[in-house]
Design a protein around this motif. Structure first.
Motif, PDB file in Angstrom:
ATOM      1  N   VAL A  15       0.862  -1.181   0.000  1.00 22.92           N
ATOM      2  CA  VAL A  15       0.000   0.000   0.000  1.00 22.92           C
ATOM      3  C   VAL A  15       0.897   1.228   0.000  1.00 22.92           C
ATOM      4  N   LEU A  16       0.654   2.135  -0.946  1.00 25.78           N
ATOM      5  CA  LEU A  16       1.432   3.361  -0.977  1.00 25.78           C
ATOM      6  C   LEU A  16       0.571   4.530  -1.392  1.00 25.78           C
ATOM      7  N   GLU A  17       0.957   5.695  -0.920  1.00 27.12           N
ATOM      8  CA  GLU A  17       0.315   6.953  -1.307  1.00 27.12           C
ATOM      9  C   GLU A  17       1.182   7.579  -2.391  1.00 27.12           C
ATOM     10  N   ASN A  38      10.070  -5.214 -17.341  1.00 22.83           N
ATOM     11  CA  ASN A  38      10.094  -6.325 -16.401  1.00 22.83           C
ATOM     12  C   ASN A  38       9.664  -5.917 -15.012  1.00 22.83           C
ATOM     13  N   LEU A  39       9.640  -4.599 -14.750  1.00 17.59           N
ATOM     14  CA  LEU A  39       9.308  -4.085 -13.430  1.00 17.59           C
ATOM     15  C   LEU A  39       8.198  -3.048 -13.505  1.00 17.59           C
ATOM     16  N   LEU A  40       7.344  -3.054 -12.485  1.00 18.58           N
ATOM     17  CA  LEU A  40       6.393  -1.968 -12.294  1.00 18.58           C
ATOM     18  C   LEU A  40       7.077  -0.975 -11.369  1.00 18.58           C
ATOM     19  N   THR A  41       7.249   0.254 -11.826  1.00 19.36           N
ATOM     20  CA  THR A  41       7.925   1.286 -11.047  1.00 19.36           C
ATOM     21  C   THR A  41       6.942   2.395 -10.727  1.00 19.36           C
ATOM     22  N   LEU A  42       6.733   2.636  -9.429  1.00 19.51           N
ATOM     23  CA  LEU A  42       5.866   3.710  -8.971  1.00 19.51           C
ATOM     24  C   LEU A  42       6.638   4.575  -7.985  1.00 19.51           C
ATOM     25  N   VAL A  43       6.228   5.827  -7.845  1.00 13.97           N
ATOM     26  CA  VAL A  43       6.883   6.762  -6.937  1.00 13.97           C
ATOM     27  C   VAL A  43       5.851   7.206  -5.906  1.00 13.97           C
ATOM     28  N   ASP A  44       6.213   7.117  -4.603  1.00 13.42           N
ATOM     29  CA  ASP A  44       5.278   7.544  -3.568  1.00 13.42           C
ATOM     30  C   ASP A  44       5.403   9.041  -3.306  1.00 13.42           C
ATOM     31  N   GLU A  45       4.624   9.547  -2.358  1.00 16.08           N
ATOM     32  CA  GLU A  45       4.584  10.988  -2.086  1.00 16.08           C
ATOM     33  C   GLU A  45       5.908  11.543  -1.586  1.00 16.08           C
ATOM     34  N   GLY A  47       8.843  10.591  -2.666  1.00  9.88           N
ATOM     35  CA  GLY A  47       9.849  10.469  -3.707  1.00  9.88           C
ATOM     36  C   GLY A  47      10.547   9.130  -3.746  1.00  9.88           C
ATOM     37  N   ARG A  48      10.122   8.179  -2.913  1.00 13.07           N
ATOM     38  CA  ARG A  48      10.722   6.843  -2.919  1.00 13.07           C
ATOM     39  C   ARG A  48      10.145   6.023  -4.064  1.00 13.07           C
ATOM     40  N   LYS A  49      11.004   5.256  -4.715  1.00 14.14           N
ATOM     41  CA  LYS A  49      10.553   4.388  -5.804  1.00 14.14           C
ATOM     42  C   LYS A  49      10.220   3.011  -5.260  1.00 14.14           C
TER      43      LYS A  49
END
Length: 75
Positions: A15-17, A38-45, A47-49
């Motif tokens: 779970v991430l914001e 190959n990867l799903l890359t998301l950035v949280d509020e 700035g962490r990937k």
């Protein structure tokens, strides 16, 4: 916005914001699942990937945009 990601063979979900829009998250997920990445890359509020192997994604739940309230008024 809150994003929940289920990972195969893992009892807990991630779970991430995130400050990304729903369209950005959806395109990142579809790109990862289509095989181009190959990867799903998301950035949280903050700035962490967050990197998740695309072949281990069970589901992705995209929440609504959160409206930030300011002040001490009644909810």
């Amino acid at each position: 916005m809150e994003i929940k990601i289920g990972v195969q063979h893992t009892p807990r979900e991630i779970v991430l914001e995130s400050g990304q829009s729903a369209e950005e998250v959806e395109s990142a997920v579809s790109e990862a699942l289509s095989g181009t990445g190959n990867l799903l890359t998301l950035v949280d509020e903050r700035g962490r990937k967050v990197l998740i192997p695309a072949d281990r994604i069970a589901y992705v739940e995209i929440g609504e945009q959160a409206v930030r309230r300011v002040g001490f008024g009644a909810l």
